[in-house]
Design a protein around this motif. Structure first.
Motif, short mmCIF file in Angstrom:
data_model
loop_
_atom_site.label_atom_id
_atom_site.label_comp_id
_atom_site.label_asym_id
_atom_site.label_seq_id
_atom_site.Cartn_x
_atom_site.Cartn_y
_atom_site.Cartn_z
N UNK A 1 0.83 -1.20 0.00
CA UNK A 1 0.00 0.00 0.00
C UNK A 1 0.87 1.26 0.00
N UNK A 2 1.90 1.28 0.84
CA UNK A 2 2.79 2.46 0.90
C UNK A 2 3.54 2.63 -0.42
N UNK A 3 4.03 1.53 -0.98
CA UNK A 3 4.74 1.61 -2.26
C UNK A 3 3.82 2.11 -3.36
N UNK A 4 2.55 1.74 -3.28
CA UNK A 4 1.58 2.22 -4.26
C UNK A 4 1.41 3.73 -4.16
N UNK A 5 1.36 4.24 -2.93
CA UNK A 5 1.25 5.69 -2.73
C UNK A 5 2.48 6.41 -3.28
N UNK A 6 3.62 5.74 -3.25
CA UNK A 6 4.86 6.34 -3.75
C UNK A 6 5.03 6.17 -5.25
N UNK A 7 4.08 5.48 -5.88
CA UNK A 7 4.11 5.31 -7.33
C UNK A 7 5.14 4.31 -7.82
N UNK A 8 5.58 3.37 -6.96
CA UNK A 8 6.63 2.43 -7.36
C UNK A 8 6.22 0.98 -7.15
N UNK A 9 4.92 0.74 -7.00
CA UNK A 9 4.47 -0.63 -6.73
C UNK A 9 4.82 -1.59 -7.87
N UNK A 10 4.89 -1.06 -9.10
CA UNK A 10 5.18 -1.90 -10.26
C UNK A 10 6.67 -1.92 -10.63
N UNK A 11 7.50 -1.18 -9.93
CA UNK A 11 8.93 -1.16 -10.23
C UNK A 11 9.59 -2.47 -9.81
N UNK A 12 10.68 -2.84 -10.51
CA UNK A 12 11.36 -4.10 -10.22
C UNK A 12 11.84 -4.17 -8.77
N UNK A 13 12.40 -3.07 -8.27
CA UNK A 13 12.94 -3.08 -6.92
C UNK A 13 11.90 -3.15 -5.83
N UNK A 14 10.62 -3.03 -6.17
CA UNK A 14 9.58 -3.06 -5.15
C UNK A 14 9.52 -4.42 -4.44
N UNK A 15 9.77 -5.49 -5.17
CA UNK A 15 9.78 -6.83 -4.55
C UNK A 15 10.91 -6.95 -3.55
N UNK A 16 12.07 -6.37 -3.90
CA UNK A 16 13.20 -6.39 -2.97
C UNK A 16 12.86 -5.60 -1.70
N UNK A 17 12.21 -4.46 -1.87
CA UNK A 17 11.83 -3.65 -0.70
C UNK A 17 10.82 -4.39 0.18
N UNK A 18 9.88 -5.08 -0.44
CA UNK A 18 8.90 -5.85 0.34
C UNK A 18 9.59 -6.99 1.09
N UNK A 19 10.57 -7.62 0.45
CA UNK A 19 11.31 -8.69 1.13
C UNK A 19 12.14 -8.14 2.29
N UNK A 20 12.67 -6.93 2.11
CA UNK A 20 13.41 -6.30 3.21
C UNK A 20 12.48 -6.03 4.38
N UNK A 21 11.27 -5.54 4.09
CA UNK A 21 10.30 -5.29 5.16
C UNK A 21 9.98 -6.58 5.90
N UNK A 22 9.83 -7.68 5.16
CA UNK A 22 9.54 -8.96 5.80
C UNK A 22 10.70 -9.40 6.70
N UNK A 23 11.93 -9.27 6.18
CA UNK A 23 13.11 -9.65 6.97
C UNK A 23 13.25 -8.79 8.22
N UNK A 24 13.01 -7.48 8.08
CA UNK A 24 13.11 -6.58 9.23
C UNK A 24 12.05 -6.92 10.27
#
Length: 306
Positions: free
Chosen positions: A159-182
């Motif tokens: 949801x936050x990535x969508x607000x930032x306009x980057x939900x479809x960017x390649x690095x978004x999956x990496x960011x989501x995985x970082x959130x999960x790890x954190x």
């Protein structure tokens, strides 16, 4: 999605209906030529997800209509040719999600309605997970709890990535995985004041998560690729936020994220470059990756209600 269109100009209503139908964005459940007949009961009975409403109408304007709503929980998109920042700011302050300018631009309408649809879907997903958590037996094993937490933080992060306009960017999956790890790391931490691990550790953990049991060379290569994807993703988020600020300093998304996720001076520089139509690559833009990830994790937890 169910739409309710309110505008005193029948040609505008017809154009909006055509766009929604042609692009398969949802169903128009009803329409009105003035705000005087709009109320909570009407919108709730029609199960309206998105209210499209003109700012200026002859009997009752859009702002007055919205202020009278108390129980309606759907999204509101304001339509107007008014360019006054004071009026636009007032519209945002009373619950308007997005602003469509007249004369109607088909691509702008499609882009905005797709974003609103996506936001509703993400919120529904988050609420569904929260409802599932509330129904859980208080005695599940810890791994079950972690599984639901992982799903929750991924949805909130999306949801936050969508607000930032980057939900479809390649690095978004990496960011989501970082959130999960954190999230998992904080869960297992005994410290009251949780401190984020280093960027190197974050990238390494995400790379291991993606590749599984691979040799050191593969992990090292993936760490570098992951870092580059995330950097480009943050650059696109910076550009998106800066573009919102150029259009309107009072934009709620700009106000919410500009200084939290980025160095504010860098946002100002990016805004100036966009105004001048300068082409600047991510490699030549200063990005504070750790600040962004830290703020992203904080905002995601807020979205979860943590």
């Amino acid at each position: 999605m169910n739409y309710f269109i309110t505008d005193d100009d029948p040609s505008v209503r017809a154009m909006l209906k055509d766009i929604i139908v042609d692009e398969d964005l949802g169903e128009i459940v009803s329409e009105a030529s003035d705000g005087a007949g709009i109320n909570d009961a009407l919108l709730i009975n029609h199960k309206v997800d998105i209210l499209l409403i003109d700012m200026l109408m002859p009997n009752q304007d859009g702002i007055t209509t919205i202020q009278a709503l108390r129980s309606y929980k759907g999204k509101i998109v304001m339509i107007s040719q008014v360019e006054s920042k004071e009026l636009i700011g007032e519209a945002y302050s009373i619950g308007v999600e997005y602003y469509v300018t007249k004369p109607i631009n088909r691509l702008e309408v499609i882009n905005i309605l797709k974003k609103v649809n996506e936001r509703i879907q993400l919120e529904n997903s988050i609420n569904g997970i929260k409802d599932s958590l509330n129904l859980l037996n208080p005695l599940p094993v810890k791994r079950q709890k972690n599984t639901f937490r992982e799903r929750n933080i991924q949805s909130a992060g999306s949801f936050v990535l969508s607000e930032l306009g980057i939900f479809e960017e390649k690095g978004s999956k990496d960011l989501l995985n970082i959130l999960k790890c954190l999230s998992l790391h904080e869960e297992s931490s005994d410290s009251y004041d949780y401190v984020l691990p280093s960027l190197k550790t974050m990238f390494h953990n995400v790379s291991e998560l993606k590749l599984g049991s691979s040799d050191h060379k593969d992990i090292k290569k993936e760490v570098k690729a992951c870092e580059q994807r995330i950097r480009r993703c943050i650059y696109h988020a910076l550009t998106h936020i800066a573009a919102l600020g150029i259009d309107d300093y009072s934009n709620p998304t700009f106000e919410k994220y500009a200084s939290k996720l980025f160095e504010y001076s860098q946002v100002m520089k990016t805004m100036q470059r966009l105004k001048n139509e300068d082409v600047i690559s991510p490699a030549h833009t200063r990005i504070n990756t750790k600040k962004f990830i830290h703020a992203l994790y904080t905002e995601t937890k807020k979205q979860m209600g943590s």
